[in-house]
Write a protein that holds these residues in place. Structure first.
Motif, PDB file in Angstrom:
ATOM      1  N   GLU A  68      35.455 -27.673   2.660  1.00  0.00           N
ATOM      2  CA  GLU A  68      34.636 -27.154   1.505  1.00  0.00           C
ATOM      3  C   GLU A  68      33.668 -26.089   2.322  1.00  0.00           C
ATOM      4  OE1 GLU A  68      34.345 -27.034  -1.745  1.00  0.00           O
ATOM      5  OE2 GLU A  68      36.446 -28.124  -1.669  1.00  0.00           O
ATOM      6  N   PRO A  69      33.407 -25.007   1.892  1.00  0.00           N
ATOM      7  CA  PRO A  69      32.305 -23.770   2.639  1.00  0.00           C
ATOM      8  C   PRO A  69      31.082 -24.562   3.132  1.00  0.00           C
ATOM      9  CG  PRO A  69      32.762 -23.277   0.419  1.00  0.00           C
ATOM     10  CD  PRO A  69      33.666 -24.416   0.500  1.00  0.00           C
ATOM     11  N   PHE A  70      30.401 -25.274   2.217  1.00  0.00           N
ATOM     12  CA  PHE A  70      29.018 -25.832   2.545  1.00  0.00           C
ATOM     13  C   PHE A  70      29.058 -26.613   3.893  1.00  0.00           C
ATOM     14  CE2 PHE A  70      25.188 -28.328   2.845  1.00  0.00           C
ATOM     15  CZ  PHE A  70      24.430 -27.279   2.379  1.00  0.00           C
ATOM     16  N   MET A  71      30.058 -27.477   3.797  1.00  0.00           N
ATOM     17  CA  MET A  71      30.417 -28.304   5.022  1.00  0.00           C
ATOM     18  C   MET A  71      30.569 -27.601   6.239  1.00  0.00           C
ATOM     19  SD  MET A  71      33.325 -31.499   5.470  1.00  0.00           S
ATOM     20  CE  MET A  71      34.481 -30.029   5.836  1.00  0.00           C
ATOM     21  N   VAL A  72      31.364 -26.708   6.253  1.00  0.00           N
ATOM     22  CA  VAL A  72      31.768 -25.844   7.393  1.00  0.00           C
ATOM     23  C   VAL A  72      30.566 -24.858   7.722  1.00  0.00           C
ATOM     24  CG1 VAL A  72      33.181 -23.923   8.088  1.00  0.00           C
ATOM     25  CG2 VAL A  72      34.362 -25.839   6.982  1.00  0.00           C
ATOM     26  N   ALA A  73      29.912 -24.345   6.674  1.00  0.00           N
ATOM     27  CA  ALA A  73      28.686 -23.627   7.361  1.00  0.00           C
ATOM     28  C   ALA A  73      27.783 -24.413   8.025  1.00  0.00           C
ATOM     29  CB  ALA A  73      28.129 -22.868   5.951  1.00  0.00           C
ATOM     30  N   ARG A  74      27.558 -25.592   7.458  1.00  0.00           N
ATOM     31  CA  ARG A  74      26.732 -26.556   8.142  1.00  0.00           C
ATOM     32  C   ARG A  74      27.094 -26.963   9.250  1.00  0.00           C
ATOM     33  NH1 ARG A  74      25.308 -32.845   6.403  1.00  0.00           N
ATOM     34  NH2 ARG A  74      22.922 -32.906   6.271  1.00  0.00           N
ATOM     35  N   GLY A  75      28.363 -27.349   9.709  1.00  0.00           N
ATOM     36  CA  GLY A  75      28.703 -27.584  11.068  1.00  0.00           C
ATOM     37  C   GLY A  75      28.711 -26.674  12.027  1.00  0.00           C
ATOM     38  N   PHE A  76      29.122 -25.582  11.646  1.00  0.00           N
ATOM     39  CA  PHE A  76      29.242 -24.292  12.684  1.00  0.00           C
ATOM     40  C   PHE A  76      27.970 -23.923  12.811  1.00  0.00           C
ATOM     41  CE2 PHE A  76      33.681 -23.164  11.536  1.00  0.00           C
ATOM     42  CZ  PHE A  76      33.901 -23.110  12.841  1.00  0.00           C
ATOM     43  N   ALA A  77      26.964 -23.825  11.956  1.00  0.00           N
ATOM     44  CA  ALA A  77      25.464 -23.559  12.048  1.00  0.00           C
ATOM     45  C   ALA A  77      25.014 -24.458  13.163  1.00  0.00           C
ATOM     46  CB  ALA A  77      24.457 -23.256  10.871  1.00  0.00           C
ATOM     47  N   SER A  78      25.072 -25.856  13.012  1.00  0.00           N
ATOM     48  CA  SER A  78      24.631 -26.761  13.865  1.00  0.00           C
ATOM     49  C   SER A  78      25.032 -26.458  15.237  1.00  0.00           C
ATOM     50  CB  SER A  78      25.147 -28.083  13.168  1.00  0.00           C
ATOM     51  OG  SER A  78      24.452 -28.280  12.205  1.00  0.00           O
ATOM     52  N   LEU A  79      26.390 -26.520  15.379  1.00  0.00           N
ATOM     53  CA  LEU A  79      27.229 -26.150  16.578  1.00  0.00           C
ATOM     54  C   LEU A  79      26.581 -25.075  17.436  1.00  0.00           C
ATOM     55  CD1 LEU A  79      31.025 -26.798  16.058  1.00  0.00           C
ATOM     56  CD2 LEU A  79      29.371 -28.242  17.568  1.00  0.00           C
ATOM     57  N   LEU A 111      21.386 -23.393   2.614  1.00  0.00           N
ATOM     58  CA  LEU A 111      21.877 -24.165   3.770  1.00  0.00           C
ATOM     59  C   LEU A 111      20.930 -25.107   4.268  1.00  0.00           C
ATOM     60  CD1 LEU A 111      24.397 -24.909   5.204  1.00  0.00           C
ATOM     61  CD2 LEU A 111      23.844 -23.034   7.081  1.00  0.00           C
ATOM     62  N   ASP A 112      20.944 -26.354   4.737  1.00  0.00           N
ATOM     63  CA  ASP A 112      19.914 -27.214   5.479  1.00  0.00           C
ATOM     64  C   ASP A 112      20.047 -27.085   6.788  1.00  0.00           C
ATOM     65  OD1 ASP A 112      22.072 -28.493   5.593  1.00  0.00           O
ATOM     66  OD2 ASP A 112      21.410 -30.413   5.142  1.00  0.00           O
ATOM     67  N   VAL A 113      20.315 -26.011   7.503  1.00  0.00           N
ATOM     68  CA  VAL A 113      20.219 -25.601   9.022  1.00  0.00           C
ATOM     69  C   VAL A 113      19.873 -24.414   8.943  1.00  0.00           C
ATOM     70  CG1 VAL A 113      21.465 -25.400  10.950  1.00  0.00           C
ATOM     71  CG2 VAL A 113      22.300 -26.959   9.415  1.00  0.00           C
ATOM     72  N   SER A 156      20.798 -17.927   4.122  1.00  0.00           N
ATOM     73  CA  SER A 156      19.736 -18.790   3.404  1.00  0.00           C
ATOM     74  C   SER A 156      18.254 -18.553   3.882  1.00  0.00           C
ATOM     75  CB  SER A 156      20.048 -20.223   3.456  1.00  0.00           C
ATOM     76  OG  SER A 156      21.537 -20.597   2.766  1.00  0.00           O
ATOM     77  N   TRP A 157      18.289 -18.335   5.095  1.00  0.00           N
ATOM     78  CA  TRP A 157      16.869 -18.076   5.680  1.00  0.00           C
ATOM     79  C   TRP A 157      16.619 -16.713   6.530  1.00  0.00           C
ATOM     80  CZ3 TRP A 157      13.998 -22.091   4.166  1.00  0.00           C
ATOM     81  CH2 TRP A 157      14.494 -23.195   3.689  1.00  0.00           C
ATOM     82  N   ASP A 158      15.622 -16.092   5.973  1.00  0.00           N
ATOM     83  CA  ASP A 158      15.273 -14.763   6.621  1.00  0.00           C
ATOM     84  C   ASP A 158      14.782 -15.215   8.180  1.00  0.00           C
ATOM     85  OD1 ASP A 158      15.998 -13.267   4.594  1.00  0.00           O
ATOM     86  OD2 ASP A 158      13.869 -13.167   3.836  1.00  0.00           O
ATOM     87  N   ASP A 159      14.726 -14.059   9.010  1.00  0.00           N
ATOM     88  CA  ASP A 159      14.259 -14.172  10.378  1.00  0.00           C
ATOM     89  C   ASP A 159      12.513 -14.504  10.057  1.00  0.00           C
ATOM     90  OD1 ASP A 159      16.462 -13.658  11.598  1.00  0.00           O
ATOM     91  OD2 ASP A 159      16.026 -11.637  11.749  1.00  0.00           O
ATOM     92  N   GLY A 160      12.116 -15.532  10.823  1.00  0.00           N
ATOM     93  CA  GLY A 160      10.663 -15.428  10.676  1.00  0.00           C
ATOM     94  C   GLY A 160      10.418 -16.593   9.345  1.00  0.00           C
ATOM     95  N   ALA A 161      11.316 -17.164   8.970  1.00  0.00           N
ATOM     96  CA  ALA A 161      11.263 -18.133   7.711  1.00  0.00           C
ATOM     97  C   ALA A 161      10.542 -19.423   8.018  1.00  0.00           C
ATOM     98  CB  ALA A 161      12.544 -18.526   7.192  1.00  0.00           C
ATOM     99  N   PHE A 162      10.427 -19.883   9.342  1.00  0.00           N
ATOM    100  CA  PHE A 162       9.725 -21.145   9.652  1.00  0.00           C
ATOM    101  C   PHE A 162       8.764 -20.770  10.668  1.00  0.00           C
ATOM    102  CE2 PHE A 162      14.199 -21.945   8.354  1.00  0.00           C
ATOM    103  CZ  PHE A 162      14.069 -23.294   7.802  1.00  0.00           C
ATOM    104  N   PRO A 163       7.422 -20.729  10.039  1.00  0.00           N
ATOM    105  CA  PRO A 163       6.270 -20.574  11.031  1.00  0.00           C
ATOM    106  C   PRO A 163       5.793 -21.790  11.685  1.00  0.00           C
ATOM    107  CG  PRO A 163       5.712 -20.399   8.457  1.00  0.00           C
ATOM    108  CD  PRO A 163       7.275 -20.331   8.715  1.00  0.00           C
TER     109      PRO A 163
END
Length: 450
Positions: free
Chosen positions: A107-118, A207-209, A170-177
């Motif tokens: 499933e794409p959410f699981m794959v995106a989550r795994g690859f982003a984490s890696l 995405l939660d990463v 899901s997150w723009d650059d600078g999304a996490f001040p």
């Protein structure tokens, strides 16, 4: 800037030759020993290669056919590739790390989550070898009686990639001040719900990463069907090509590159990586001796099974040192290459044993026996005459074959100015010559690449 080869090392079990696991200096249990993979990756990094590559198929295949003696082969057990990449990221620093993940059985959410984490763990060095799956044995492990048809698999793969890349955005650059003074951890205005509703997937997001260092990971594909080539031209960044001769390599190269204009992509947007299987020695006789040793370790039962896997009929009961009988090939995955092999059998009057030895020496990839200069000559010709932009080096045995290539061939390629002497770029995208990835939500000049 001078064009240079892209080089990858597939860590394919214990090597690509069927007899390799019987060599005394090859770890017979290496496929489940992390140190085997770590040593191969460190050797590749020492040679300044672009990436290591983990092929995968979630099945032990062809167990139902008694003419294929799987109990005498080593290509069965494997570690899950994304877990293995996380460990390899801890023992390497610069080399790219590519894992195989199917778009048919995930499933794409699981794959995106795994690859982003890696990609965060590895600091921007991760790539995705995207496959759609061709094996019935794999299909049956995921609840299917048969392999889904190719058109449907590739349609699903297109939507899968769209969803994964959308989740990366899901997150723009600078999304996490993460501002302790104001108490604001993330800027809600720089967060996006994907809200995808398509034919195959419904995915809300975000995405939660946090966005991976490369934003969109490089996608590598393989296959040589019309659907696979079309998908490569449309979506891939590199492709693992199958070509037993330079003529086949040039035809494949031209076919993929010529398809790209319809998708608004320049030909250089896809890197064609030909498979090459080097039997390498400091002299030609040493190289020949290494090949002969490996060929002697192929048990006849295994050799006959290799022929079955490559569309030949069951030849048990025939004299393996006698002539190949008149046969009709079945139709399957290797049609073009099997037809080419049968033509050679007829032309050269090969015996059954000689036929399966031809497969072992290089069937869908280019097999070459010789010195470092001989191997480099072949690679240079393919690279400079429109057959490849680089190579996946399919060592016949590991880790020794990788060390031979790094110690002997890489310096020769460097001497000719065909390959780097030091790592330059930080991410795998940069190393593959890819432009920076742009978020689908980018709207300002500052957000767009120069």
């Amino acid at each position: 800037m001078q064009r240079r080869m892209i080089l990858g090392l597939p860590i394919h079990f214990l090597g690509y030759h069927q007899g390799c696991w019987r060599l005394p200096d090859v770890p017979a249990d290496g496929v489940l020993q992390f140190e085997h993979f770590a040593e191969c990756a460190r050797i590749a990094e020492r040679g300044k290669l672009d990436f290591v590559f983990l092929a995968d198929s979630a099945a032990v295949r062809n167990l139902d056919d008694p003419s294929i003696p799987r109990d005498r082969e080593h290509e069965h057990l494997r570690m899950e590739p994304m877990a293995l990449l996380a460990a390899l990221a801890m023992v390497t620093e610069r080399i790219g790390l590519v894992a195989t993940v199917s778009t048919t059985y995930n499933e794409p959410f699981m794959v995106a989550r795994g690859f982003a984490s890696l990609d965060h763990i590895a600091g921007g060095r991760i790539g995705w070898n995207l496959v759609t799956g061709f094996s019935r044995d794999e299909a049956r492990n995921y609840g299917y009686d048969a392999v889904i048809d190719s058109d449907t698999r590739h349609e699903r793969a297109r939507e899968f990639v769209d969803v994964v890349n959308g989740l990366y955005d899901s997150w723009d650059d600078g999304a996490f001040p993460r501002d302790r003074a104001t108490g604001i951890y993330f800027d809600r205005a720089k967060m996006h719900f994907l809200d995808h509703r398509g034919t195959h997937f419904t995915v809300r997001g975000p995405l939660d990463v946090q966005t991976p260092p490369q934003r969109h990971l490089p996608i590598i594909t393989a296959g040589y069907s019309d659907q696979a080539n079309e998908f490569t031209a449309e979506r891939a960044n590199a492709v693992y090509s199958a070509a037993p001769t330079i003529e086949v390599g040039r035809a494949y190269y031209a076919d993929v590159k010529n398809r790209m204009a319809k998708y608004g992509r320049p030909p250089e947007a896809v890197t064609v990586l030909a498979g090459i299987m080097p039997f390498l020695g400091r002299t030609r006789q040493e190289a020949r001796d290494k090949l002969d040793r490996l060929q002697s370790l192929i048990q006849p039962e295994v050799g006959l099974g290799m022929l079955r896997l490559h569309n030949f009929p069951d030849l048990r009961g025939h004299d393996i040192d006698g002539p190949m009988p008149e046969v009709a090939l079945s139709r399957g995955r290797y049609d073009m290459f099997s037809d080419m092999l049968l033509e050679r059998v007829r032309r050269e009057n090969l015996t059954i044993r000689q036929t399966y030895e031809v497969i072992a020496e290089g069937f869908w990839q280019y097999g070459k026996v010789g010195t470092a200069s001989d191997i480099a000559d072949v690679m240079e010709e393919w690279f400079t005459t429109g057959a490849a932009d680089g190579f996946n080096v399919q060592c016949p045995y590991l880790p020794g074959g990788a060390a031979d290539f790094v110690d002997l061939v890489v310096p020769e390629l460097q001497r000719r100015g065909l390959f780097r002497k030091q790592y330059e770029e930080a991410t795998l995208r940069e190393r593959l010559g890819m432009a920076p990835a742009v978020s689908r939500y980018a709207t300002t000049r500052e957000e767009l690449p120069a």
